[in-house]
Design a protein around this motif. Structure first.
Motif, PDB file in Angstrom:
ATOM      1  N   CYS A 107     -21.597  11.026 105.801  1.00 58.41           N
ATOM      2  CA  CYS A 107     -20.333  11.410 106.437  1.00 58.41           C
ATOM      3  C   CYS A 107     -19.194  10.609 105.808  1.00 58.41           C
ATOM      4  CB  CYS A 107     -20.397  11.183 107.940  1.00 58.41           C
ATOM      5  SG  CYS A 107     -20.695   9.471 108.376  1.00 58.41           S
ATOM      6  N   ARG A 108     -18.017  10.688 106.416  1.00 58.74           N
ATOM      7  CA  ARG A 108     -16.840  10.052 105.824  1.00 58.74           C
ATOM      8  C   ARG A 108     -16.814   8.554 106.098  1.00 58.74           C
ATOM      9  NH1 ARG A 108     -11.582  13.208 107.659  1.00 58.74           N
ATOM     10  NH2 ARG A 108     -12.582  12.944 109.682  1.00 58.74           N
ATOM     11  N   LEU A 109     -16.443   7.810 105.070  1.00 57.60           N
ATOM     12  CA  LEU A 109     -16.213   6.365 105.247  1.00 57.60           C
ATOM     13  C   LEU A 109     -14.879   6.146 105.928  1.00 57.60           C
ATOM     14  CD1 LEU A 109     -17.321   5.052 101.764  1.00 57.60           C
ATOM     15  CD2 LEU A 109     -18.305   4.315 103.917  1.00 57.60           C
ATOM     16  N   THR A 110     -14.826   5.099 106.755  1.00 57.66           N
ATOM     17  CA  THR A 110     -13.551   4.745 107.363  1.00 57.66           C
ATOM     18  C   THR A 110     -12.639   4.113 106.315  1.00 57.66           C
ATOM     19  OG1 THR A 110     -12.502   3.664 109.240  1.00 57.66           O
ATOM     20  CG2 THR A 110     -14.175   2.412 108.082  1.00 57.66           C
ATOM     21  N   GLU A 111     -11.345   4.009 106.660  1.00 52.30           N
ATOM     22  CA  GLU A 111     -10.390   3.405 105.725  1.00 52.30           C
ATOM     23  C   GLU A 111     -10.572   1.890 105.682  1.00 52.30           C
ATOM     24  OE1 GLU A 111      -8.076   6.279 108.484  1.00 52.30           O
ATOM     25  OE2 GLU A 111      -9.586   4.719 108.696  1.00 52.30           O
ATOM     26  N   LYS A 112      -9.927   1.286 104.718  1.00 53.34           N
ATOM     27  CA  LYS A 112      -9.814  -0.178 104.660  1.00 53.34           C
ATOM     28  C   LYS A 112      -8.332  -0.517 104.755  1.00 53.34           C
ATOM     29  CE  LYS A 112     -14.190  -1.139 103.921  1.00 53.34           C
ATOM     30  NZ  LYS A 112     -14.998  -1.954 104.834  1.00 53.34           N
ATOM     31  N   ASN A 113      -8.010  -1.580 105.463  1.00 55.72           N
ATOM     32  CA  ASN A 113      -6.610  -1.960 105.609  1.00 55.72           C
ATOM     33  C   ASN A 113      -6.440  -3.464 105.448  1.00 55.72           C
ATOM     34  OD1 ASN A 113      -7.063  -3.302 108.162  1.00 55.72           O
ATOM     35  ND2 ASN A 113      -7.149  -1.289 109.117  1.00 55.72           N
ATOM     36  N   GLY A 114      -5.235  -3.947 105.696  1.00 57.64           N
ATOM     37  CA  GLY A 114      -4.936  -5.366 105.503  1.00 57.64           C
ATOM     38  C   GLY A 114      -5.634  -6.291 106.464  1.00 57.64           C
ATOM     39  N   LEU A 115      -6.279  -5.749 107.511  1.00 58.92           N
ATOM     40  CA  LEU A 115      -7.026  -6.570 108.471  1.00 58.92           C
ATOM     41  C   LEU A 115      -8.524  -6.562 108.205  1.00 58.92           C
ATOM     42  CD1 LEU A 115      -5.349  -5.572 111.870  1.00 58.92           C
ATOM     43  CD2 LEU A 115      -4.980  -7.663 110.574  1.00 58.92           C
ATOM     44  N   LYS A 215     -11.206  -1.578 113.910  1.00 51.85           N
ATOM     45  CA  LYS A 215     -10.415  -2.612 113.231  1.00 51.85           C
ATOM     46  C   LYS A 215      -9.960  -2.163 111.841  1.00 51.85           C
ATOM     47  CE  LYS A 215     -11.033  -7.197 111.153  1.00 51.85           C
ATOM     48  NZ  LYS A 215     -11.968  -8.324 110.940  1.00 51.85           N
ATOM     49  N   HIS A 216     -10.759  -1.327 111.181  1.00 51.36           N
ATOM     50  CA  HIS A 216     -10.479  -0.893 109.808  1.00 51.36           C
ATOM     51  C   HIS A 216      -9.578   0.340 109.738  1.00 51.36           C
ATOM     52  CE1 HIS A 216     -13.625  -3.627 108.233  1.00 51.36           C
ATOM     53  NE2 HIS A 216     -14.231  -3.333 109.363  1.00 51.36           N
ATOM     54  N   SER A 217      -9.213   0.876 110.897  1.00 48.33           N
ATOM     55  CA  SER A 217      -8.427   2.109 110.923  1.00 48.33           C
ATOM     56  C   SER A 217      -7.018   1.890 110.372  1.00 48.33           C
ATOM     57  CB  SER A 217      -8.338   2.630 112.363  1.00 48.33           C
ATOM     58  OG  SER A 217      -7.368   3.645 112.454  1.00 48.33           O
ATOM     59  N   GLN A 218      -6.596   2.766 109.488  1.00 46.01           N
ATOM     60  CA  GLN A 218      -5.241   2.691 108.939  1.00 46.01           C
ATOM     61  C   GLN A 218      -4.208   2.982 110.021  1.00 46.01           C
ATOM     62  OE1 GLN A 218      -4.538   1.637 105.840  1.00 46.01           O
ATOM     63  NE2 GLN A 218      -2.362   1.695 106.368  1.00 46.01           N
ATOM     64  N   ILE A 219      -4.560   3.816 110.978  1.00 51.31           N
ATOM     65  CA  ILE A 219      -3.657   4.103 112.101  1.00 51.31           C
ATOM     66  C   ILE A 219      -3.357   2.814 112.861  1.00 51.31           C
ATOM     67  CG2 ILE A 219      -3.430   5.355 114.292  1.00 51.31           C
ATOM     68  CD1 ILE A 219      -5.323   7.463 113.118  1.00 51.31           C
ATOM     69  N   GLU A 249     -20.569  15.545 109.802  1.00 53.61           N
ATOM     70  CA  GLU A 249     -20.230  15.057 108.462  1.00 53.61           C
ATOM     71  C   GLU A 249     -18.791  14.551 108.371  1.00 53.61           C
ATOM     72  OE1 GLU A 249     -21.668  17.871 109.234  1.00 53.61           O
ATOM     73  OE2 GLU A 249     -23.056  18.613 107.686  1.00 53.61           O
ATOM     74  N   GLU A 250     -17.949  14.975 109.315  1.00 56.82           N
ATOM     75  CA  GLU A 250     -16.535  14.591 109.283  1.00 56.82           C
ATOM     76  C   GLU A 250     -16.249  13.307 110.052  1.00 56.82           C
ATOM     77  OE1 GLU A 250     -14.996  19.242 109.109  1.00 56.82           O
ATOM     78  OE2 GLU A 250     -14.837  18.094 110.975  1.00 56.82           O
ATOM     79  N   ILE A 251     -17.267  12.786 110.751  1.00 57.17           N
ATOM     80  CA  ILE A 251     -17.097  11.556 111.536  1.00 57.17           C
ATOM     81  C   ILE A 251     -16.898  10.368 110.601  1.00 57.17           C
ATOM     82  CG2 ILE A 251     -18.301   9.959 113.072  1.00 57.17           C
ATOM     83  CD1 ILE A 251     -19.584  12.382 114.399  1.00 57.17           C
ATOM     84  N   LYS A 252     -16.014   9.457 110.989  1.00 56.01           N
ATOM     85  CA  LYS A 252     -15.763   8.260 110.178  1.00 56.01           C
ATOM     86  C   LYS A 252     -16.691   7.121 110.608  1.00 56.01           C
ATOM     87  CE  LYS A 252     -10.886   9.146 109.206  1.00 56.01           C
ATOM     88  NZ  LYS A 252      -9.517   8.624 109.326  1.00 56.01           N
ATOM     89  N   THR A 253     -17.274   6.472 109.604  1.00 54.09           N
ATOM     90  CA  THR A 253     -18.110   5.298 109.862  1.00 54.09           C
ATOM     91  C   THR A 253     -17.848   4.269 108.780  1.00 54.09           C
ATOM     92  OG1 THR A 253     -20.003   5.980 108.509  1.00 54.09           O
ATOM     93  CG2 THR A 253     -19.920   6.811 110.768  1.00 54.09           C
TER      94      THR A 253
END
Length: 508
Positions: A107-115, A215-219, A249-253
């Motif tokens: 499925c989809r990987l979650t985003e990475k951000n400054g935290l 925690k990794h969410s860009q939002i 498959e569209e779920i973020k992990t």
């Protein structure tokens, strides 16, 4: 994706060629991992031919070990110690079954951000600021949000926090989002409700920062870092247009995969989670109600103490005019001071019960409510799959009995083998109505992902609650202890005056 028959076939193959021949299941798993990395530990990543080749390589490498194990097993059987063999085989069987039971989906990987790389993220909310409205707009309050260790400060409205809650709930459908209380009207920044609201918002935002996925969410990161109000509004509009996940498959992990396996034990555990959440939410409600009643009683005691204190104070003032220099005046004064400290003690208790107990239990109650809401989503997915699967099976049964192969939705190659299909019902059921079958499989994947996510999220919340309980109780006891110490100091002052008075009376 393998169907159930493929999985069972591979499982039987491994049981015969690994377990029954005395090889170690854990060693075989390690061998699979060396061939394909972490993917090697998931049975769906192996075709039957690749698995056969892997077993052949493993048995050649460990032929001597396998023979020794078989000889040892025979010797044990000759010595009539079958129970030990059965126990060992059960352990090995469980290891292999654990490997085969789990069904994962890319499925989809979650985003990475400054935290993402920061380990100790602490978010502070402070400095409420009233923004006056005009003829067309209402007044509202903004709150300063400071995120450490990155040190960025932004201002957000209360409605922005609700937007964050709702957008995360829409886009992270496999996550139990930390609860956020409903809006209650506030009459300006000096209202007592503002400090309460700040504590609740801090709790909400820091729970997100503690979550291994959110925690990794860009939002979330944009919420904490975009300073310009117009830029933030534009971002909100962008995020509002994102379509929520409709397939597993569209779920973020974090890992790029999600467990979609379904078994009865997990279903039973999910039902227990529902029961626990209902019972605990009810107990939290009762707890809050009783603490509210306790606060009312303490407030009544405070009112009585203050009335008594007024009398003691009056007693001291009037006596001071007639008994100048008498030791008894110190007793009157210390009693008045004691009443003050007694009042402060109860007021501190009320404050701590409100902040450390009632708010805490209210949050936990809301959290259990969120768990139950998530169970409802899982239950709906389960029912949707089971109804669809039952209906599809009924339709396939009817089509097979009627032999209307033109309605089976088969391709040309399968149609050419219709004689074989008429003889093999199981094969026919597997082949017919491929489009409808895939839709039902998608529903099963979604149902399985909700099931496993519910259990994982509940376990995550349970582990957090251990720390919450410890920190909350510890803080409550320390602050209560400090208030009690001040109260005891005033008691000791009275005792000192009484001792002096006794000495004075003895001397006279």
């Amino acid at each position: 994706m393998d169907n159930d028959n493929d999985v069972k076939e591979k499982q039987e193959f491994l049981r015969i060629h690994i377990l029954e021949k005395g090889y170690d299941a854990d060693e075989f798993m390690e061998f699979l991992e060396t061939l394909k990395g972490e993917k090697g530990l998931k049975i769906e990543n192996w075709s039957k031919n690749d698995l056969i080749q892997a077993v052949q390589q493993f048995t050649k490498m460990n032929e001597n070990i396998g023979n020794k194990n078989q000889i040892n097993n025979n010797n044990i059987e000759k010595n009539n110690i079958k129970e030990e063999i059965n126990d060992e085989e059960n352990i090995v069987n469980n290891n292999i079954n654990h490997l085969l039971e789990q069904e994962f989906l890319q499925c989809r990987l979650t985003e990475k951000n400054g935290l993402s790389e920061e380990k100790n993220v602490v978010i502070k909310i402070s400095q409420p600021k009233l923004v006056e409205g005009n003829f067309f707009t209402k007044s509202y309050i903004t709150y300063l949000i400071e995120t450490n260790p990155i040190g960025i400060q932004v201002r957000r409205r209360f409605s922005d926090f609700f937007w964050l809650h709702d957008i995360l709930k829409s886009l992270y459908i496999n996550i139990i989002i930390p609860p956020l209380n409903k809006k209650n009207y506030i009459y300006g920044i000096k209202d007592d409700q503002v400090s309460k609201r700040i504590r609740k918002l801090e709790k909400f935002i820091n729970e997100i920062a503690l979550h291994p996925l959110l925690k990794h969410s860009q939002i979330f990161y944009d919420f904490l870092t975009i300073r310009d109000d117009k830029d933030f509004m534009r971002k909100k509009d962008e995020y509002n247009k994102i379509i929520y996940p409709k397939k597993a498959e569209e779920i973020k992990t974090l890992t790029g995969e999600i467990n979609i396996s379904v078994n009865y034990d997990k279903e039973q555990y999910a039902d227990k989670i529902k029961t626990i959440s209902e019972n605990n939410e009810d107990m939290m409600k009762r707890m809050i109600k009783e603490y509210k009643y306790l606060i009312t009683q303490l407030q009544n005691v405070i009112t009585k103490i203050k009335k008594i204190n007024i009398i003691w104070d009056e007693f001291y003032k009037k006596s001071n005019k007639n008994l100048e220099g008498e030791i008894i005046l110190g007793v009157y004064y210390s009693f008045s001071k004691f009443m003050d400290n007694w009042t402060i003690l109860y007021e501190t208790q009320i404050k701590l019960i409100n902040e450390k107990i009632r708010e805490y239990f209210r949050y936990i109650k809301n959290e259990y409510h969120s768990i139950r809401e998530y169970y409802t989503v899982y239950e709906a997915a389960r029912n949707t799959f089971k109804k669809s699967n039952f209906k599809l099976t009924e339709t396939k049964e009817r089509l097979f009995e009627e032999k209307k192969i033109d309605e089976w939705g088969l391709d040309k190659e399968d149609l050419e083998n219709k004689i074989l299909l008429f003889r093999d019902k199981e094969l026919s059921m597997e082949k017919m109505l491929p489009e409808e079958t895939n839709k039902v499989k998608d529903k099963k994947k979604m149902y399985g992902s909700y099931l496993n996510s519910l259990i994982d999220e509940y376990e995550h919340i349970k582990s957090l609650n251990r720390k919450r309980h410890k920190d909350n109780v510890e803080s409550f006891i320390k602050e209560m202890s400090n208030a009690t110490i001040n109260f005891h100091v005033s008691l000791n002052e009275i005792i000192g005056y009484i001792d002096t008075l006794k000495e004075d009376l003895f001397i006279k």
